[in-house]
Scaffold this motif. Structure first.
Motif, PDB file in Angstrom:
ATOM      1  N   PRO A  78       0.666  -1.096   0.027  1.00 22.27           N
ATOM      2  CA  PRO A  78      -0.015  -0.221   0.178  1.00 22.27           C
ATOM      3  C   PRO A  78       0.795   1.328  -0.094  1.00 22.27           C
ATOM      4  CG  PRO A  78      -1.022  -1.561   1.622  1.00 22.27           C
ATOM      5  CD  PRO A  78       0.431  -2.249   1.078  1.00 22.27           C
ATOM      6  N   PHE A  79       1.931   1.028   0.669  1.00 25.14           N
ATOM      7  CA  PHE A  79       2.975   2.542   0.562  1.00 25.14           C
ATOM      8  C   PHE A  79       3.160   2.914  -0.748  1.00 25.14           C
ATOM      9  CE2 PHE A  79       6.785   4.613   0.587  1.00 25.14           C
ATOM     10  CZ  PHE A  79       6.865   5.662   1.449  1.00 25.14           C
ATOM     11  N   ARG A 137      -1.128   2.646  -2.849  1.00 22.32           N
ATOM     12  CA  ARG A 137      -2.236   3.621  -2.517  1.00 22.32           C
ATOM     13  C   ARG A 137      -1.827   5.451  -3.227  1.00 22.32           C
ATOM     14  NH1 ARG A 137      -6.363   2.555   1.165  1.00 22.32           N
ATOM     15  NH2 ARG A 137      -7.104   4.194  -0.134  1.00 22.32           N
ATOM     16  N   GLN A 138      -0.592   5.297  -3.535  1.00 27.01           N
ATOM     17  CA  GLN A 138      -0.252   6.567  -4.032  1.00 27.01           C
ATOM     18  C   GLN A 138      -0.642   7.063  -5.299  1.00 27.01           C
ATOM     19  OE1 GLN A 138       3.738   8.115  -3.169  1.00 27.01           O
ATOM     20  NE2 GLN A 138       4.410   6.597  -2.187  1.00 27.01           N
ATOM     21  N   ILE A 176       5.390  10.174   0.491  1.00 30.24           N
ATOM     22  CA  ILE A 176       4.118   9.624  -0.190  1.00 30.24           C
ATOM     23  C   ILE A 176       3.314  10.793  -0.885  1.00 30.24           C
ATOM     24  CG2 ILE A 176       3.644   7.584   1.081  1.00 30.24           C
ATOM     25  CD1 ILE A 176       1.628   9.200   2.610  1.00 30.24           C
ATOM     26  N   VAL A 227      -0.338  11.488  -2.047  1.00 29.66           N
ATOM     27  CA  VAL A 227      -1.926  10.795  -1.880  1.00 29.66           C
ATOM     28  C   VAL A 227      -2.918  11.557  -2.497  1.00 29.66           C
ATOM     29  CG1 VAL A 227      -1.150   9.240  -0.212  1.00 29.66           C
ATOM     30  CG2 VAL A 227      -1.965  11.543   0.335  1.00 29.66           C
ATOM     31  N   ILE A 270      -3.543   6.675   5.661  1.00 23.42           N
ATOM     32  CA  ILE A 270      -1.897   7.056   5.374  1.00 23.42           C
ATOM     33  C   ILE A 270      -1.044   6.202   6.594  1.00 23.42           C
ATOM     34  CG2 ILE A 270      -0.299   8.833   5.701  1.00 23.42           C
ATOM     35  CD1 ILE A 270      -2.136  10.564   4.355  1.00 23.42           C
ATOM     36  N   GLU A 297      -2.223   1.700   7.008  1.00 22.11           N
ATOM     37  CA  GLU A 297      -2.208   1.222   5.675  1.00 22.11           C
ATOM     38  C   GLU A 297      -0.681   1.321   5.108  1.00 22.11           C
ATOM     39  OE1 GLU A 297      -5.383   0.780   3.112  1.00 22.11           O
ATOM     40  OE2 GLU A 297      -6.791   0.797   4.674  1.00 22.11           O
ATOM     41  N   MET A 298      -0.730   2.485   4.712  1.00 20.85           N
ATOM     42  CA  MET A 298       0.554   2.947   3.948  1.00 20.85           C
ATOM     43  C   MET A 298       1.815   2.904   4.964  1.00 20.85           C
ATOM     44  SD  MET A 298      -0.874   6.037   1.483  1.00 20.85           S
ATOM     45  CE  MET A 298       0.391   5.899   0.260  1.00 20.85           C
TER      46      MET A 298
END
Lengths: 555, 238, 182
Positions: free
Chosen positions: A126-127, A130-131, A382, A384, A393, A396-397
């Motif tokens: 996800p890091f 999710r970006q 990141i 986002v 953030i 998860e990330m």
């Protein structure tokens, strides 16, 4: 240089690039972890393995996962993909974290069928997954020291589009429609700012890029400048065209030597190609950019102080109005935006405002870069989409706190506040963060776990503000000193209930009466911790040493 | 010339466009406390004592640098402002070493007067007792940094009126001090014309004429002799 | 009604405030008729601060352990404590030693650096009270009901402060006549 020339440069560069790129981060964070040695070893290994015809090692900018540098990414070039050159093992990008110089050779060896000991990272984590990369789209993917790489991925096409296919008014309208707001922290609508400068009578105007990033724990702007300097130059040039300015300044703090060096190189290269300087794209429009280097004052991130500093004066803020848009650098109308704001301009002009406005929330459009640090598993940068929750953030990330639970998240640096874990479901947007007593800020995000004393946090930020106050106005100069001393009393367990009341009233006073944003926001870390962690202050109170007769104190 | 109409503390006021709130108030007999403002030099909005409240805005406006606008409704004496003004003066007293009893400006000091104006009978903030120097290297004048409130009037008067720019601010935050020349003793600054405008501009006893301090009292030794002769020889004139 | 129990104490100050108090001249006689002077370096010979004091004028800053002890006692037994004069209100001249740093620096400066004969640091616990690190105003140690600045406060100011108290009212400490420092 005209459009055809620009396309020629892009094509030539694409032809020159080899099918396999081994990207090695050469930004400040990874450099500190010996990435330059890693890169040397990679290059030597390519030579040794006899892969020079199809593999090239590229020193790129920041890939984001700074906590586990140096980072190396093997990228099959999508555009130049050539079946005959394909390595059997390679079906997707390979990504390595924490690469030691000694491991570099084996990474190249693995391309030739060998085995590598380097730690393989997961780009589906996800890091990364999710970006949403808008500003950082090419960060970590191109060599920031070669303009050709930037042109090859479509660089300076947006400038061309603005100059030849749009009027300045249309550019401003496009930015307005995109809903972009200032990324320096305040969130002022960028289009409105541009329109104000554009509407000022024609004459000398300036564009300034604020790269005086100073919040503790924040390094977004440094990364953008180091990784993709042309993106900022192009954004500034478009801004110059839109508002009628022909001279821009980038103000970078002296603590960012690599960013300065890369910007200098980028400006030289752009000038050489006729993309900056006089008669840009053979038009009648000139735009030059100069670099100004800060001397180590946090307050110079405040726009009026920054302007005084560019003028060669002492970096002191002055009262607004007049706003820089009306009377800024040398009393001329001046457009001043943050690095990240300028980083959004090129994508918006390139892809259109509708595309941009499709990202984010109703009132906060686009993406935001955060420097995720503190007690968190995945440290780094990141980008986002606005509207993502803090929980997404952080948990998860960021992977949450290594051993423990999140207690609070600090955003906005010394101007922001501490958000308690109970509010982690708050979406990241300008208004929602202000509502809960913090602010978007420039992008610092510090995660704290249960072992953190919130009074100590407030104390730390107040010490910072005390040291960084310019000293011009009394509330900030003397008020931050008294606030810091009061907080020290709490930490020493010498504070009384009267001190707590004094702390609260002085915070309010400094906030309401200070001259510039630094002073106005300096009490925020105290106010937000008082709001959410009041019991921690109370726990430090002690009984007074004096006794007062029961009937004594009137009212 | 266009005229703006506004209201300050309930009083309807008409004044030319471009005037500041402070000018409008002054012209109409409404007093607003100031320390860094000095008629004749530019305003910096630094002391924050002249902040006023405007209806419809939650931001406080510095009267010295805010231009009047049509329809403004301003309040200069709300409890909130008075509280902040007093806190501001307390912060000033706590920040330096303002010992009125031994100061040349005692009885003639704008800071001392301001304390009375804002009703400060004591400082709620602990005194800082900073270690600050005194520079008496100049032939005629001296500067005692203990008493300086960093209003920068001296800086501006020297720069804007005398054109010498002897003074400026060094350091930042609580470490700020008024610096002469290139951080030289005042007496060694060639640019200084010894005009004395900074002495006149200084609101406190920070910049003073030599000979006026308590330690430099001029002694009238002849008076003793006169008294003796007066008693012994009955000569009553000097 | 019982007479008002009135006291004055002298901490770290020059006693100038007490001199100014004596400047009240004949009004002192009026005062004496309305109050019982239960403790005062200029108006009573009692050595221990008594209990149940109504009004006390406290002159001087808090500079040593003796000042501190007396002040805590005064606070404990006094209904209305008046910070009397600039030393009590701001620590004033006695506090100019604070600029040197702590107590040790001050003693070294006074008894070693500036000594001409037999330089030595005074240390007689139980006899000579130890210096506190810093000289502080009264209200930094205990709560204060009324602040009467001035170096010294003129006699008229003292009278204007005490008169309402004798009537059971709080004085209004406002304006140049009442709160000018110095």
């Amino acid at each position: 240089m005209d459009l055809a020339n620009l396309i020629d440069v892009a094509t030539a560069e694409q032809m020159r690039q080899k099918p396999l790129r081994v990207n090695c981060c050469t930004s400040t964070g990874c450099r500190a972890a010996r990435s330059l040695e890693v890169m040397q070893n990679l290059e030597a290994a390519v030579e040794a393995e006899g892969l020079t015809d199809r593999v090239e090692v590229v020193g790129v900018g920041c890939m984001g996962f700074c906590g586990l540098g140096p980072l190396v990414q093997v990228e099959p070039s999508a555009t130049l993909y050539d079946e005959s050159h394909r390595s059997t093992a390679l079906v997707e990008d390979l990504f390595y974290e924490g690469v030691k110089p000694a491991e570099a050779t084996s990474i190249i060896g693995a391309l030739n069928g060998g085995v590598t000991t380097a730690l393989k990272g997961d780009l589906q984590h996800p890091f990364f997954a999710r970006q949403k990369k808008v500003v950082r789209e090419y960060s970590g993917r191109i060599d920031p020291e070669r303009i050709e790489e930037y042109i090859a991925v479509g660089g300076y096409r947006a400038l061309y589009k603005a100059l030849f296919e749009m009027t300045p008014e249309e550019v401003v309208a496009e930015i307005t429609k995109s809903g972009l707001r200032g990324r320096g922290g305040g969130g002022y609508p960028t289009g409105l700012k541009w329109a104000t400068v554009a509407k000022m009578p024609a004459g000398q105007k300036y564009v300034i890029c604020n790269g005086d990033e100073g919040d503790p724990g924040a390094f977004m702007d440094r990364s953008v400048l180091e990784s993709d300097p042309h993106l900022i130059l192009e954004g500034m040039a478009i801004a110059g065209y839109a508002v009628g300015a022909n001279h821009g300044f980038i103000y970078v703090r002296a603590e960012y030597p690599l960013a300065i060096q890369r910007l200098q190189k980028a400006i030289q290269q752009a000038k050489k190609y006729g993309l900056l300087g006089t008669q840009i794209f053979d038009s009648h429009w000139d735009f030059k950019i100069d670099i100004r280097i800060g001397a180590g004052a946090f307050v110079c991130g405040e726009e009026t102080a920054l302007i005084q500093s560019v003028e060669g004066g002492r970096g002191n803020p002055r009262p607004r109005p007049p706003y820089p848009a009306q009377s800024g650098l040398w009393q001329c109308p001046t457009l001043i935006n943050n690095v990240e704001t300028f980083g959004n301009i090129t994508p918006i002009v390139r892809n259109g405002s509708d595309w941009y406005a499709g990202i984010g929330t109703e009132k906060s459009k686009g993406t935001k870069i955060f420097a995720l640090t503190g007690k968190i598993r995945n440290n780094g940068l990141i980008e986002v989409p606005m509207g993502i929750t803090l929980r997404e953030i952080v948990e998860e990330m960021g992977g949450g706190v290594p051993d423990g639970t999140v207690k609070a998240v600090q955003t906005g640096g010394p101007s922001g506040g501490c958000i308690p874990a109970t509010l982690l479901d708050t979406p990241v947007a300008y208004d929602s963060l202000v509502e809960i007593g913090s602010m978007m800020g420039s992008g610092g995000m510090v995660v704290m776990d249960e072992s953190t004393s919130m009074v100590e946090v407030a104390h730390f930020y107040m010490e910072f503000c005390r040291e960084e106050s310019c000293g011009k106005c009394i509330p900030c100069r003397a008020g931050t000193v008294q606030l810091h001393e009061l907080l020290t009393r709490f930490l020493k367990k010498q504070a009384t209930k009267a001190d707590l009341e004094k702390l609260e009233s002085l915070c309010q006073m400094v906030k309401e009466t200070s001259l510039c944003g630094l002073g106005m926001s300096a009490p925020n870390p105290v106010l937000s911790t008082l709001r959410y962690f009041h019991e921690e202050y109370e726990a430090l109170l002690q009984a007074p040493i004096y006794a007062v007769p029961a009937y004594a104190v009137p009212d | 010339m266009s005229v703006k109409t506004l209201e300050i503390d309930g009083k309807a006021i008409a004044i030319e466009e471009g005037a500041t709130i402070l000018q409008a108030a002054k012209e109409n007999g409404i007093s607003i406390p100031t320390l860094c403002h000095l008629d004749g030099v530019s305003d910096v909005g630094a002391c924050r004592l002249c902040l006023v409240e405007m209806e419809g805005s939650n931001k406080l406006l510095p009267a010295c640098v805010t231009e009047v606008a049509e329809g403004m409704i301003l309040h200069t004496k709300t409890p909130k402002l008075q509280n902040y003004q007093r806190m501001t003066v307390e912060l000033l007293f706590a920040e330096g070493n303002h010992v009125c009893a031994v100061c040349v400006a005692n009885g003639n000091c704008e800071l001392q007067d301001m304390a009375i104006t804002v009703g400060m009978d004591h400082s709620r903030f602990p005194y800082r007792f900073p270690d600050r120097p005194v520079d008496v290297s100049h032939e005629q004048f001296g500067i005692d940094h203990n008493r300086c409130i960093l209003c920068t009037r001296c800086v501006r008067v020297c720069d804007e009126i005398e054109g010498a720019h002897v003074w400026d601010i060094a350091q930042r935050g609580e470490h700020c001090f008024i610096v002469s020349g290139l951080h030289q003793p005042w007496g060694e600054v060639d640019a200084c014309t010894s005009c004395g405008k900074c002495v006149d501009a200084c609101p406190t006893g920070a910049i003073f004429r030599k000979g006026s301090t308590t330690g430099e009292k001029e002694r009238d030794r002849a008076k003793l002799e006169f008294l003796v002769t007066a008693r012994e020889k009955r000569q009553w004139t000097r | 009604m019982d007479k008002i129990r009135f006291a004055t104490v002298w901490l770290a100050g020059c006693s100038g405030c007490h001199m100014s108090f004596l400047d009240l001249d004949e009004w002192l006689i009026d005062l004496a008729q309305q109050v019982d002077v239960v403790f005062s370096p200029v108006g009573s010979d009692i050595k221990d601060y008594p209990e149940n004091v109504d009004v006390c004028l406290v002159e001087g800053g808090v500079a040593n352990e003796d000042n501190l002890e007396l002040l805590l006692k005064v606070r404990k037994h006094t209904k209305t404590l008046i910070s009397f004069g600039d030393c009590a209100v701001t620590a004033n001249v006695p506090a100019m030693r604070n600029m040197l740093g702590g107590a040790e620096e001050v003693l070294k400066r006074s008894y070693l650096e500036l000594a001409e004969y037999t330089p030595q640091l005074p240390h007689e616990p139980g006899i000579v009270p130890e210096l506190l690190e810093q000289v502080v105003p009264v209200h930094q140690v205990v709560p204060v009901e009324i602040y009467m600045p001035g170096c010294p406060p003129p006699a008229d100011r003292i009278r204007a402060t005490l008169e309402p108290l004798l009537r059971g009212e709080m004085p209004v400490m406002e304006g140049r006549d009442m709160i000018k420092f110095g």
